[in-house]
Design an enzyme around this catalytic site. Structure first.
Site, PDB file in Angstrom:
ATOM      1  N   ALA A 250     119.361  33.763 -45.120  1.00  0.00           N
ATOM      2  CA  ALA A 250     119.098  33.304 -46.492  1.00  0.00           C
ATOM      3  C   ALA A 250     120.103  33.798 -47.529  1.00  0.00           C
ATOM      4  O   ALA A 250     119.911  33.553 -48.726  1.00  0.00           O
ATOM      5  CB  ALA A 250     117.689  33.679 -46.940  1.00  0.00           C
ATOM      6  N   ALA A 251     121.183  34.444 -47.110  1.00  0.00           N
ATOM      7  CA  ALA A 251     122.182  34.878 -48.091  1.00  0.00           C
ATOM      8  C   ALA A 251     122.789  33.673 -48.806  1.00  0.00           C
ATOM      9  O   ALA A 251     123.001  33.698 -50.027  1.00  0.00           O
ATOM     10  CB  ALA A 251     123.269  35.699 -47.410  1.00  0.00           C
ATOM     11  N   GLY A 252     123.070  32.614 -48.044  1.00  0.00           N
ATOM     12  CA  GLY A 252     123.607  31.409 -48.652  1.00  0.00           C
ATOM     13  C   GLY A 252     122.622  30.747 -49.598  1.00  0.00           C
ATOM     14  O   GLY A 252     123.006  30.210 -50.644  1.00  0.00           O
ATOM     15  N   ASP A 253     121.340  30.787 -49.239  1.00  0.00           N
ATOM     16  CA  ASP A 253     120.310  30.225 -50.117  1.00  0.00           C
ATOM     17  C   ASP A 253     120.189  31.032 -51.405  1.00  0.00           C
ATOM     18  O   ASP A 253     120.004  30.472 -52.491  1.00  0.00           O
ATOM     19  CB  ASP A 253     118.962  30.200 -49.395  1.00  0.00           C
ATOM     20  CG  ASP A 253     118.973  29.285 -48.179  1.00  0.00           C
ATOM     21  OD1 ASP A 253     119.753  28.325 -48.175  1.00  0.00           O
ATOM     22  OD2 ASP A 253     118.198  29.544 -47.247  1.00  0.00           O
TER      23      ASP A 253
END
Length: 310
Positions: A250-253
Site C-alpha cells: 500500500a505504499a503506492g496507494d
C-alpha cells in the site's frame, strides 16, 4: 453531499503472512505473523486521503458479509463518506492474499468478489458526486469499462482524473487522453508504455510516451531513485527518503492518496510531490496496508527533518 476527493475503486480485506522467502510455483513455505486488515487499492487511497484530512467520498461495492462491514467501518473511522458504497447480496467482499518477505517486498493474489459489481451503470447512478469533486481517483482493480466511464463522466464535468495503473495492463488511448495525473511505479510504467524501465532516463522516455498519448502529468515512482515528475513544460525529480522498509504493501496507494489530498488543497506540483513522497516513505516503515499509513502530523515531521520518527 459533496467531497473534494472522490475515489472509485476496489475494497478488499487483506490476509497477510510474513515469509522468509516468497514461494516459487508449486512450492510450500512456512510463514509467521499472520494478520488481516482492510485494503483494496480504492479503499487504501480513500483511507490515506481521509486520514490526512481530505474530504473524501468512496464509491465501490462490498459483499453482504462480515468483511463488508469491516471495510465500511474502517473508512468511517477516518471520516470518509461511505454512503455511496453498495452491498451486493450473495457475493463475497473482495479478498487479497499477501505474502511479505524479510526485505518487505510483497506478492499479492486478489479475488475481486463484489468489486466486479462496480459497473458503468453503478457509476452513472452517482454522477452527481463525481461532478462536484475537486479530483477523482481511479485504479484498475475494478472492470476497465467502469474505469473508462468514470473518466468520461469526470472529463465531461471538467474534473481532474488521477489514475493508478495497477494491476498494470495496456490501456486504451480513449482513457489515457482523459487522465490528468498518472502515478505508476517502475514496473507499471513499463507495462503501460510497453517498454523496459532500467533507469531514470528510460522512465523519462516512457513518461514522454504517455504525455504524447494525452496524459497531463506523469509521476513515475522509482523506489530508491525517487519520483520523476514529467509534463510538457518540464521534468523534475524528488529524492527518496532513507527509511528501513518493513512492508511495502500500500505504499503506492498512500502516495496516490496523499498526492490527491495535496493537489485538491491547492498545493503546487513540487509541494504536492514532496508531500506524497514523504507519506509513501512512512508507509513502508510499518506492517499492513491502511494500518501503516501516517497521519498529517507524522508527515509534517518527516518533511521538517528529512527523517522519520524525529
Amino acid at each position: 453531499m459533496s467531497a473534494d476527493v472522490v475515489v472509485v475503486g476496489s475494497l478488499n480485506v487483506d490476509m497477510v503472512v510474513n515469509v522468509k522467502e516468497r514461494p516459487e510455483w508449486g512450492e510450500t513455505v512456512l510463514g509467521h505473523g499472520f494478520f488481516t486488515g482492510n485494503g483494496g487499492k480504492g479503499g487504501n487511497q480513500a483511507y490515506a486521503a481521509a486520514k490526512l484530512g481530505a474530504s473524501v467520498a468512496m464509491l465501490g461495492c462490498v459483499g453482504d458479509d462480515l468483511f463488508g462491514e469491516q471495510l465500511l467501518n474502517g473508512l468511517n473511522e477516518v471520516g470518509a463518506d461511505t454512503s455511496y458504497i453498495e452491498k451486493v447480496s450473495g457475493v463475497s467482499s473482495g479478498v487479497a492474499v499477501i505474502s511479505v518477505n524479510a526485505e518487505g517486498d510483497n506478492s499479492i493474489v486478489v479475488s475481486p468478489g463484489a468489486n466486479d459489481h462496480v459497473t458503468p451503470e453503478y457509476v452513472r447512478q452517482h454522477e452527481e458526486v463525481i461532478s462536484k469533486a475537486k479530483l477523482v481517483m481511479i485504479q484498475l482493480e475494478i472492470p476497465l469499462e467502469t474505469v473508462i466511464e468514470v473518466a468520461n463522466i469526470a472529463h465531461a464535468h471538467n474534473i481532474p482524473v488521477m489514475l493508478d495503473p495497477a494491476p498494470a495492463r495496456k490501456l486504451p488511448d480513449e482513457l489515457l487522453k482523459k487522465v490528468n495525473y498518472i502515478v505508476p511505479n517502475e514496473s507499471e510504467l513499463g507495462v503501460v508504455a510497453d517498454t523496459k524501465i532500467a533507469d531514470v532516463e528510460s522512465a523519462k522516455k516512457a513518461s514522454s510516451w504517455l504525455l504524447n498519448k494525452g496524459v497531463g502529468i506523469v509521476f513515475a515512482k522509482l523506489g530508491g531513485k525517487g519520483v520523476v515528475v514529467s509534463r510538457e513544460e518540464n521534468v523534475f525529480a524528488v529524492d527518496p527518503h532513507a527509511v528501513v522498509a518493513v512492508d511495502t504493501t500500500a505504499a503506492g496507494d498512500a502516495f496516490a492518496g496523499a498526492l490527491a489530498t495535496a493537489l485538491a488543497s491547492g498545493k503546487n506540483l513540487q509541494e504536492a510531490t514532496e508531500f506524497a513522497n514523504a507519506v509513501g516513505a512512512l508507509t513502508v516503515t510499518k506492517k499492513g496496508a491502511q494500518a501503516s499509513m501516517p497521519t498529517l502530523e507524522e508527515t509534517k515531521k518527516i518533511l521538517g527533518t528529512g527523517k522519520p520518527g524525529q
